[in-house]
Scaffold this active site. Sequence first.
Site, PDB file in Angstrom:
ATOM      1  N   CYS A 145      -1.050  -1.673 -13.282  1.00  0.00           N
ATOM      2  CA  CYS A 145      -2.488  -1.968 -13.215  1.00  0.00           C
ATOM      3  C   CYS A 145      -3.229  -0.854 -13.937  1.00  0.00           C
ATOM      4  O   CYS A 145      -2.910   0.323 -13.787  1.00  0.00           O
ATOM      5  CB  CYS A 145      -2.940  -2.023 -11.764  1.00  0.00           C
ATOM      6  N   CYS A 198      -6.357   3.378  -9.338  1.00  0.00           N
ATOM      7  CA  CYS A 198      -6.908   3.994  -8.128  1.00  0.00           C
ATOM      8  C   CYS A 198      -5.919   5.068  -7.671  1.00  0.00           C
ATOM      9  O   CYS A 198      -4.714   4.803  -7.608  1.00  0.00           O
ATOM     10  CB  CYS A 198      -7.086   2.944  -7.039  1.00  0.00           C
ATOM     11  N   CYS A 256      -3.161   4.428  -4.966  1.00  0.00           N
ATOM     12  CA  CYS A 256      -2.364   3.200  -5.078  1.00  0.00           C
ATOM     13  C   CYS A 256      -1.115   3.425  -5.922  1.00  0.00           C
ATOM     14  O   CYS A 256      -1.202   3.913  -7.047  1.00  0.00           O
ATOM     15  CB  CYS A 256      -3.215   2.102  -5.702  1.00  0.00           C
ATOM     16  N   GLY A 284      -1.423  -5.357  -9.342  1.00  0.00           N
ATOM     17  CA  GLY A 284      -2.274  -5.820 -10.425  1.00  0.00           C
ATOM     18  C   GLY A 284      -3.695  -6.154 -10.035  1.00  0.00           C
ATOM     19  O   GLY A 284      -4.015  -6.334  -8.864  1.00  0.00           O
ATOM     20  N   SER A 323      -8.336 -10.823  -4.451  1.00  0.00           N
ATOM     21  CA  SER A 323      -8.832  -9.473  -4.166  1.00  0.00           C
ATOM     22  C   SER A 323      -9.054  -8.728  -5.476  1.00  0.00           C
ATOM     23  O   SER A 323      -8.174  -8.683  -6.332  1.00  0.00           O
ATOM     24  CB  SER A 323      -7.799  -8.728  -3.313  1.00  0.00           C
ATOM     25  N   SER A 379     -12.400  -4.835  -3.015  1.00  0.00           N
ATOM     26  CA  SER A 379     -11.892  -3.538  -2.563  1.00  0.00           C
ATOM     27  C   SER A 379     -13.002  -2.514  -2.731  1.00  0.00           C
ATOM     28  O   SER A 379     -13.132  -1.879  -3.771  1.00  0.00           O
ATOM     29  CB  SER A 379     -10.666  -3.143  -3.384  1.00  0.00           C
ATOM     30  N   LEU A 380     -13.807  -2.374  -1.704  1.00  0.00           N
ATOM     31  CA  LEU A 380     -15.010  -1.549  -1.797  1.00  0.00           C
ATOM     32  C   LEU A 380     -14.675  -0.062  -1.606  1.00  0.00           C
ATOM     33  O   LEU A 380     -14.969   0.764  -2.453  1.00  0.00           O
ATOM     34  CB  LEU A 380     -16.026  -2.035  -0.754  1.00  0.00           C
ATOM     35  N   CYS A 387       1.218  -1.766  -1.523  1.00  0.00           N
ATOM     36  CA  CYS A 387       1.473  -2.298  -2.859  1.00  0.00           C
ATOM     37  C   CYS A 387       2.029  -1.246  -3.808  1.00  0.00           C
ATOM     38  O   CYS A 387       1.557  -0.136  -3.903  1.00  0.00           O
ATOM     39  CB  CYS A 387       0.236  -3.034  -3.382  1.00  0.00           C
TER      40      CYS A 387
HETATM   41  N1  SAH Z   1      -6.158  -4.840  -7.626  1.00  0.00           N
HETATM   42  C1  SAH Z   1      -6.707  -5.612  -6.584  1.00  0.00           C
HETATM   43  C2  SAH Z   1      -5.678  -6.363  -5.763  1.00  0.00           C
HETATM   44  C3  SAH Z   1      -4.390  -5.659  -5.490  1.00  0.00           C
HETATM   45  S1  SAH Z   1      -4.510  -4.222  -4.471  1.00  0.00           S
HETATM   46  C4  SAH Z   1      -7.573  -4.752  -5.691  1.00  0.00           C
HETATM   47  O1  SAH Z   1      -7.569  -3.544  -5.833  1.00  0.00           O
HETATM   48  O2  SAH Z   1      -8.277  -5.335  -4.867  1.00  0.00           O
HETATM   49  C5  SAH Z   1      -4.695  -4.952  -2.865  1.00  0.00           C
HETATM   50  C6  SAH Z   1      -5.266  -4.041  -1.811  1.00  0.00           C
HETATM   51  O3  SAH Z   1      -4.306  -3.029  -1.455  1.00  0.00           O
HETATM   52  C7  SAH Z   1      -6.513  -3.330  -2.278  1.00  0.00           C
HETATM   53  O4  SAH Z   1      -7.555  -3.438  -1.337  1.00  0.00           O
HETATM   54  C8  SAH Z   1      -6.024  -1.912  -2.419  1.00  0.00           C
HETATM   55  O5  SAH Z   1      -7.070  -1.045  -2.346  1.00  0.00           O
HETATM   56  C9  SAH Z   1      -4.991  -1.819  -1.305  1.00  0.00           C
HETATM   57  N2  SAH Z   1      -4.122  -0.643  -1.409  1.00  0.00           N
HETATM   58  C10 SAH Z   1      -3.572  -0.108  -2.515  1.00  0.00           C
HETATM   59  N3  SAH Z   1      -2.886   1.028  -2.213  1.00  0.00           N
HETATM   60  C11 SAH Z   1      -3.002   1.207  -0.885  1.00  0.00           C
HETATM   61  C12 SAH Z   1      -2.535   2.208   0.030  1.00  0.00           C
HETATM   62  N4  SAH Z   1      -1.804   3.258  -0.374  1.00  0.00           N
HETATM   63  N5  SAH Z   1      -2.873   2.073   1.339  1.00  0.00           N
HETATM   64  C13 SAH Z   1      -3.608   1.013   1.759  1.00  0.00           C
HETATM   65  N6  SAH Z   1      -4.071   0.055   0.947  1.00  0.00           N
HETATM   66  C14 SAH Z   1      -3.783   0.141  -0.363  1.00  0.00           C
HETATM   67 FE1  SF4 Z   2      -5.014  -1.655  -9.376  1.00  0.00          FE
HETATM   68 FE2  SF4 Z   2      -5.790  -2.636  -6.998  1.00  0.00          FE
HETATM   69 FE3  SF4 Z   2      -3.987  -0.628  -7.168  1.00  0.00          FE
HETATM   70 FE4  SF4 Z   2      -6.541  -0.155  -7.780  1.00  0.00          FE
HETATM   71  S1  SF4 Z   2      -5.729  -0.762  -5.770  1.00  0.00           S
HETATM   72  S2  SF4 Z   2      -4.733   0.527  -8.972  1.00  0.00           S
HETATM   73  S3  SF4 Z   2      -7.102  -2.080  -8.725  1.00  0.00           S
HETATM   74  S4  SF4 Z   2      -3.715  -2.693  -7.888  1.00  0.00           S
END
Ligand code: SAH
Ligand code: SF4
Length: 348
Positions: free
Chosen positions: A117, A121, A124, A167, A197, A220-221, A339
């Site tokens: 992706c 973030c 993530c 993604g 999402s 994802s705020l 994820c």
């Molecule tokens: N890219 C999109 C959808 C995939 S991520 C998005 O960001 O919305 C799906 C969700 O998993 C998002 O809300 C993301 O913030 C959350 N997520 C990613 N890494 C995480 C982590 N380490 N702990 C908790 N939630 C996480």
């Molecule tokens: Fe991509 Fe969603 Fe992960 Fe942010 S939280 S890096 S948008 S998959």
Amino acid sequence: MINFFKLSKEDVIKKITAAGFPAFRGKQLIDWIYNKNVFEVESMTNLDKSFKEYLDNNIKFVTLETIKLNEDEKGDTIKFLLLLGDRNTVEMVIMRYKDKDSSKNRNTLCLSSQVGCKVKCPFCATGTSGLVRNLKAEEIVQQVSIANAYLKQFDAKINNIVFMGMGEPFYNIDEVLHAALLIKENYEISNRKITISTSGIVDGIKELANKDLKYVLAISLHAPTDRIRDYLVPVNKKYPLNELIKACRYYQLKTKKRITFEYIMIDSMNIWPDDARQLANLLKGIDCHINGIPVNSVSGSEFKRPKKKDIYSFKKLCEEYGLSFSIREEKGTDIDGACGQLRNKERK
Ligand code: SAH
Ligand code: SF4
């Protein structure tokens, strides 16, 4: 060769009759794939030789392969690492919600839309490697069949879809929307049971609003101010909060649907009392629900899960400000359920 999972049931029948086979052969094939969850033509015992030959030469069925499967202790969360045709890998997770009355059991599939992706973030695991490539609609759809094949042993199937795997769905919007349409038609999962999402890609939110498809939109705020959000969700620099919230209002105006906001809860970062106040201010007038998600720490990361009492006092404060707020039931933390985590381990 065309990929089977790119086709609707109607397309399958059309293709097969155009090739000179009777429509019932198409129906048999559909039954093997969607009801019996059998994907190898040689195992489809009621098909005749010439039809099997035609399938072998014209339609591709298996392109994703499960290379790793982790279950948590109770069997409620099942995480798959899937190998794609080009040796890339993606993850998907089945979450089983069991009820005393087993007819009310529900199974949610969290599926991936991209390899990696580009939003990156920092908390993530998917973002760490950047974007490798988009998934094709058929690669997204096939995840549902793999999940149903697994659930067959429990006489169960997928009831809900969430695009919350690897993604950013709106950076692959055409394939994602095509996949969602096929999922509705071929697995009979209505749009109300499909959640998309997004990290806040404003153009994608508007495009979806204009199509009025009534998917559940999850944003994802993660932060109530641009200062914190610029850091946690870097795409915020391109689409700052005022634009994002405006797009959410537009989505609601068009679809009349309640919006979900996801809010990762991180110790000492975004769950101060003032964050609750600013959050309530930001979301004023939007019919919404907030999912608080205690962060899943990627090993060695600076993002720590808050203490239980801090999680609950933030929730309570948000509720006092009039927000509807729940803490997401934690699933899969013992099997790298967040994820991108399983994939990263495997690559190492
Ligand atoms: N890219 C999109 C959808 C995939 S991520 C998005 O960001 O919305 C799906 C969700 O998993 C998002 O809300 C993301 O913030 C959350 N997520 C990613 N890494 C995480 C982590 N380490 N702990 C908790 N939630 C996480
Ligand atoms: Fe991509 Fe969603 Fe992960 Fe942010 S939280 S890096 S948008 S998959």
